[in-house]
Design a protein around this motif. Structure first.
Motif, PDB file in Angstrom:
ATOM      1  N   GLY A  75     -10.776  -6.138  -4.943  1.00 14.55           N
ATOM      2  CA  GLY A  75      -9.724  -5.290  -4.672  1.00 14.55           C
ATOM      3  C   GLY A  75      -8.882  -4.803  -6.013  1.00 14.55           C
ATOM      4  O   GLY A  75      -9.012  -5.279  -6.763  1.00 14.55           O
ATOM      5  N   ASP A  76      -8.422  -3.673  -5.748  1.00 13.65           N
ATOM      6  CA  ASP A  76      -7.555  -3.211  -6.844  1.00 13.65           C
ATOM      7  C   ASP A  76      -6.181  -2.631  -6.026  1.00 13.65           C
ATOM      8  O   ASP A  76      -6.204  -1.730  -4.972  1.00 13.65           O
ATOM      9  CB  ASP A  76      -8.174  -1.786  -7.343  1.00 13.65           C
ATOM     10  CG  ASP A  76      -7.696  -1.460  -8.678  1.00 13.65           C
ATOM     11  OD1 ASP A  76      -6.401  -1.617  -8.689  1.00 13.65           O
ATOM     12  OD2 ASP A  76      -8.201  -0.897  -9.398  1.00 13.65           O
ATOM     13  N   GLU A 116      -5.308  -6.124  -6.386  1.00 15.41           N
ATOM     14  CA  GLU A 116      -5.553  -7.526  -5.899  1.00 15.41           C
ATOM     15  C   GLU A 116      -6.063  -8.183  -7.335  1.00 15.41           C
ATOM     16  O   GLU A 116      -5.465  -9.511  -7.551  1.00 15.41           O
ATOM     17  CB  GLU A 116      -6.346  -8.138  -4.774  1.00 15.41           C
ATOM     18  CG  GLU A 116      -5.629  -7.671  -3.396  1.00 15.41           C
ATOM     19  CD  GLU A 116      -6.071  -6.351  -2.837  1.00 15.41           C
ATOM     20  OE1 GLU A 116      -6.304  -5.342  -3.610  1.00 15.41           O
ATOM     21  OE2 GLU A 116      -5.685  -6.104  -1.629  1.00 15.41           O
ATOM     22  N   LYS A 133       0.807  -1.188   0.113  1.00 17.99           N
ATOM     23  CA  LYS A 133      -0.032   0.196   0.135  1.00 17.99           C
ATOM     24  C   LYS A 133       0.822   1.417  -0.091  1.00 17.99           C
ATOM     25  O   LYS A 133       0.293   2.466  -0.429  1.00 17.99           O
ATOM     26  CB  LYS A 133      -0.924  -0.024   1.313  1.00 17.99           C
ATOM     27  CG  LYS A 133      -2.193  -0.917   1.074  1.00 17.99           C
ATOM     28  CD  LYS A 133      -3.472  -0.421   1.634  1.00 17.99           C
ATOM     29  CE  LYS A 133      -4.462  -1.111   1.425  1.00 17.99           C
ATOM     30  NZ  LYS A 133      -5.054  -2.021   2.284  1.00 17.99           N
TER      31      LYS A 133
HETATM   32  N1  GLY Z   1      -6.393  -2.831  -2.571  1.00 12.67           N
HETATM   33  C1  GLY Z   1      -7.452  -2.710  -1.460  1.00 12.67           C
HETATM   34  C2  GLY Z   1      -8.632  -2.088  -1.968  1.00 12.67           C
HETATM   35  O1  GLY Z   1      -8.892  -2.587  -3.002  1.00 12.67           O
HETATM   36  O2  GLY Z   1      -9.345  -1.693  -1.238  1.00 12.67           O
END
Ligand code: GLY
Ligand code: AMP
Length: 417
Positions: free
Chosen positions: A289-290, A292, A214
């Motif tokens: 998720g982004d 992911e 992150k």
């Molecule tokens: N990568 C974390 C989210 O999509 O919130």
């Protein structure tokens, strides 16, 4: 069938590329999509939060199925409105999307149903929160109740920082109405794991685990971002932990939502921390998720569209979801300065035959130009994590735009486990 995908980032590009593998789909529209995915879907200039325009477009274009990917339209009820006109959707209805839309809701749900998470208190006034902080242990974590573009979580190392965070959220209204209530919670420690799951409200099928990166800079330094890279699977997510998560977290969460009359259908994302007392929920998301998704979907061997239809129809089975034994690494290339100030409008050149998921780009005069903080994600897969990481960095070298910035250590921590 014609399929509509709401959203316009790297996650949506990964979903669209995977959906394209299905023979059943004749055309995909992305609302709004972005210039970098124009070769994979027809991009239509309708904002992801403009629900009346999305519904009108679906009606006028004979859409047979819709995938609503981002948090905002889900929390605003896009699925409810599309279902009202008879379009089956992948994504939760508004009453279930609240699991991400309100942290107060999700924390109270976990407390009521005994799902492991950090201890917490809820406050609806700055005065009471500040009084509580006089004697609260630090570090502590302050969270705005509502959606805040991924910025509503502040880790405070000292009481003064915690008080400043309360003032920022509740008095200065840094996140608007999202900060009308806050959660102050126990600071947990341990490795983090993201587990996305498919669920139709009866069956929950976890996807391959992943690890996000992150912070903006190498070695987890710098500001929090939307995510600078990912690897899958996550080496901390060993079978024993996976079993505990299924029993203590995944099934209890799906059952709790049913018991509350808020059946969740779609992708339920578990943000987990593996603490010394076992796995605990850090956050739920009501969506993929982004970034992911950019490592998880390339490892999915099954047909994504048939899984999504089963989720919508309530007929999901575990046998439908097969993942490869390979590893994946995604390196996000951003505009230098992200997540703060950055310049855009630079021409992007990249190979056409790679898994490159474009997030912040636009087409202008036949050229692809940067148009956002996170510009694109480069994913490679291989039999080992080490190979996936080195292949991803090799491909990164073949992509260029003027102020490109990326982390050099995606996967490093995972390789040390
Ligand atoms: N990568 C974390 C989210 O999509 O919130
Ligand atoms: P979010 O913006 O909700 O994705 O949260 C950002 C990050 O804050 C998470 O990925 C964690 O690293 C961290 N975080 C959130 N809650 C806690 C907690 N209770 N203890 C420690 N870290 C936390």
């Amino acid at each position: 069938m014609k399929v509509l995908v709401v959203g316009g980032g790297g996650r949506e590009h990964a979903i669209i590329k995977k959906l394209k593998e299905s023979n059943e789909i004749e055309k995909i529209y992305a609302l709004p999509g972005n210039g970098g995915m124009a070769g994979d879907a027809e991009c239509v200039a309708i904002g992801a939060k403009d629900i009346p325009a999305i519904v009108d477009f679906a009606k006028a274009n004979d859409i047979g199925f819709a995938v609503v990917a981002p948090d905002d339209p889900l929390v605003l009820g896009a699925v409810d409105e599309l279902e009202k006109i008879g379009i089956p959707c992948f994504g939760p209805e508004k009453k279930a999307a609240i699991i991400e839309g309100s942290k107060v809701f999700s924390k109270n749900l976990m407390k009521k149903y005994g799902i492991p998470t950090a201890a917490y208190e809820v406050f609806d006034s700055a005065e009471k929160a500040l009084a509580y902080l006089e004697a609260a242990p630090v570090p502590t974590v302050i969270k705005a109740d509502g959606l805040a573009l991924g910025k509503g979580v502040i880790i405070a190392m000292t009481r003064d920082e915690a008080k400043a965070a309360v003032k920022t959220i509740m008095e200065d209204k840094a996140f608007g109405e999202s900060g009308n209530q806050i959660v102050i919670e126990e600071f947990l420690e341990g490795p983090e794991v993201s587990v996305l799951s498919f669920t139709d409200g009866k069956t929950v099928v976890p996807m391959i685990s992943s690890m996000d990166h992150k912070r903006a800079l190498d070695n987890d330094k710098g500001l929090n971002t939307g995510g600078m890279g990912t690897v899958a699977p996550n080496p901390y997510y060993i079978p024993e932990i996976a079993d505990r998560c299924m029993k203590e977290i995944f099934l209890p969460t799906v059952n709790a939502m049913n018991a509350e009359g808020r059946t969740f259908k779609g992708c339920l994302y578990f943000g987990l921390m593996i603490t010394k007392d076992g796995p605990k929920v850090i956050e739920y998301n009501c969506r993929f998720g982004d970034p992911e998704t950019q490592v998880v979907l390339p490892l999915l061997e099954s047909d994504l569209f048939s899984i999504m239809k089963s989720v919508a129809a309530g007929t999901l089975t575990a046998e439908q979801v097969k993942f490869s034994k390979k590893h994946a690494c995604c390196v996000v290339m951003a505009s230098e300065g992200y997540p703060q100030k950055y310049e855009t409008g630079f021409e992007i050149t990249m190979p056409a035959d790679k898994n490159i998921y474009v997030a912040g780009a636009k087409l202008s005069g036949g050229k692809l130009l940067t148009a956002g903080g996170r510009v694109l994600g480069v994913t490679e897969t291989a039999d080992t994590l080490a190979d996936a990481v080195s292949k991803a960095y090799e491909t990164v070298k073949t992509v260029s735009f003027a102020n490109a910035y990326y982390r050099h250590d995606i996967g490093k921590k995972a390789l040390e486990v």
